[in-house]
Design a protein around this motif. Structure first.
Motif, PDB file in Angstrom:
ATOM      1  N   ALA A  67       3.033  -6.007  -2.233  1.00 52.13           N
ATOM      2  CA  ALA A  67       2.903  -4.782  -3.317  1.00 52.13           C
ATOM      3  C   ALA A  67       3.374  -3.277  -2.439  1.00 52.13           C
ATOM      4  N   LEU A  68       1.967  -2.909  -1.470  1.00 53.92           N
ATOM      5  CA  LEU A  68       1.775  -2.184  -0.539  1.00 53.92           C
ATOM      6  C   LEU A  68       3.095  -2.110  -0.154  1.00 53.92           C
ATOM      7  N   GLU A  69       3.777  -2.678   1.012  1.00 55.18           N
ATOM      8  CA  GLU A  69       5.592  -2.557   1.189  1.00 55.18           C
ATOM      9  C   GLU A  69       5.994  -1.433  -0.111  1.00 55.18           C
ATOM     10  N   LEU A  70       6.613  -1.959  -1.597  1.00 50.46           N
ATOM     11  CA  LEU A  70       7.483  -1.687  -2.387  1.00 50.46           C
ATOM     12  C   LEU A  70       6.764  -0.320  -2.574  1.00 50.46           C
ATOM     13  N   LEU A  71       5.079  -0.076  -3.089  1.00 52.99           N
ATOM     14  CA  LEU A  71       4.674   1.140  -2.928  1.00 52.99           C
ATOM     15  C   LEU A  71       5.261   2.134  -2.117  1.00 52.99           C
ATOM     16  N   LEU A  72       5.246   1.821  -0.852  1.00 49.80           N
ATOM     17  CA  LEU A  72       5.758   2.900  -0.372  1.00 49.80           C
ATOM     18  C   LEU A  72       6.830   2.559  -0.167  1.00 49.80           C
ATOM     19  N   THR A  81      -5.716   4.271   2.461  1.00 53.80           N
ATOM     20  CA  THR A  81      -6.733   4.377   3.692  1.00 53.80           C
ATOM     21  C   THR A  81      -6.435   2.367   4.542  1.00 53.80           C
ATOM     22  N   GLY A  82      -6.763   2.904   5.473  1.00 49.74           N
ATOM     23  CA  GLY A  82      -6.887   1.431   5.906  1.00 49.74           C
ATOM     24  C   GLY A  82      -5.396   0.883   5.989  1.00 49.74           C
ATOM     25  N   GLU A  83      -4.862  -0.080   6.457  1.00 54.81           N
ATOM     26  CA  GLU A  83      -3.769  -0.557   6.764  1.00 54.81           C
ATOM     27  C   GLU A  83      -3.834  -2.279   6.132  1.00 54.81           C
ATOM     28  N   GLY A  84      -2.287  -3.027   5.838  1.00 56.39           N
ATOM     29  CA  GLY A  84      -2.021  -4.297   5.815  1.00 56.39           C
ATOM     30  C   GLY A  84      -3.188  -4.488   4.832  1.00 56.39           C
ATOM     31  N   GLU A  85      -4.329  -5.805   5.182  1.00 55.32           N
ATOM     32  CA  GLU A  85      -5.142  -6.591   3.992  1.00 55.32           C
ATOM     33  C   GLU A  85      -5.860  -5.671   3.286  1.00 55.32           C
ATOM     34  N   ASN A  86      -6.460  -4.453   4.361  1.00 59.42           N
ATOM     35  CA  ASN A  86      -7.866  -3.213   4.286  1.00 59.42           C
ATOM     36  C   ASN A  86      -7.098  -1.908   3.600  1.00 59.42           C
ATOM     37  N   ALA A  87      -6.248  -2.416   3.012  1.00 54.89           N
ATOM     38  CA  ALA A  87      -5.402  -1.043   2.482  1.00 54.89           C
ATOM     39  C   ALA A  87      -5.685  -0.764   1.096  1.00 54.89           C
ATOM     40  N   GLY A 117      -5.476  -7.977  -2.835  1.00 55.34           N
ATOM     41  CA  GLY A 117      -5.152  -6.879  -2.538  1.00 55.34           C
ATOM     42  C   GLY A 117      -3.550  -6.108  -2.534  1.00 55.34           C
ATOM     43  N   ALA A 118      -3.489  -4.449  -2.150  1.00 55.76           N
ATOM     44  CA  ALA A 118      -2.063  -4.751  -2.808  1.00 55.76           C
ATOM     45  C   ALA A 118      -1.084  -5.022  -0.815  1.00 55.76           C
ATOM     46  N   GLY A 119      -2.116  -5.081   0.480  1.00 58.52           N
ATOM     47  CA  GLY A 119      -1.487  -5.270   1.140  1.00 58.52           C
ATOM     48  C   GLY A 119      -1.134  -6.625   1.233  1.00 58.52           C
TER      49      GLY A 119
END
Length: 136
Positions: A67-72, A81-87, A117-119
């Protein structure tokens, strides 16, 4: 008197560069997938919210993408803030969640709150991924 020709050449070069970028963005990857993620930003009709600020973002899931990749991909200016599973997503479409109002960006899949989470959330083709400003 300054010649206009260098400015025209610069403008033509900028237009050519923009067109090249747009055409490249329309092409698919080696697997034939379209890298462009159609997304819909909308504003809620709340009088307290300026209508120019997006309150919701929706886009289609894609097997193998988080979901994070698609959001970006849908909103490269999204604030995280943060990255991967901590985004942790703090802003989408120029709309930043306001801590003083206890706001946050909520992630849901097919209308159900995400359990990760999104990541971490691996999406699938056919799913609807939605981000909405909510309060706690």
């Amino acid at each position: 008197m300054t010649s206009v020709r260098p400015l025209r050449a610069l403008g033509a070069a900028a237009a050519a560069l923009l067109l090249t970028g747009l055409l490249a963005a329309c092409g698919g990857d080696a697997a034939g997938r379209d890298p462009v993620v159609p997304a819909t930003l909308s504003a809620q009709s709340d009088a307290a919210s300026p209508s120019a600020d997006a309150e919701t973002l929706s886009y289609a899931g894609r097997t193998g993408a988080t979901a994070l990749e698609l959001l970006l991909a849908a909103d490269p200016s999204a604030e995280v803030t943060g990255e991967g599973e901590n985004a942790f997503v703090t802003g989408i479409g120029g709309r930043v969640a306001d801590d003083s109002k206890k706001e946050f960006w909520s992630l849901s899949v097919d209308g159900e709150p995400a359990q990760v989470g999104a990541g971490t959330l691996e999406t699938e083709d056919g799913q609807e991924i939605t981000w909405t400003i909510e309060t706690y």
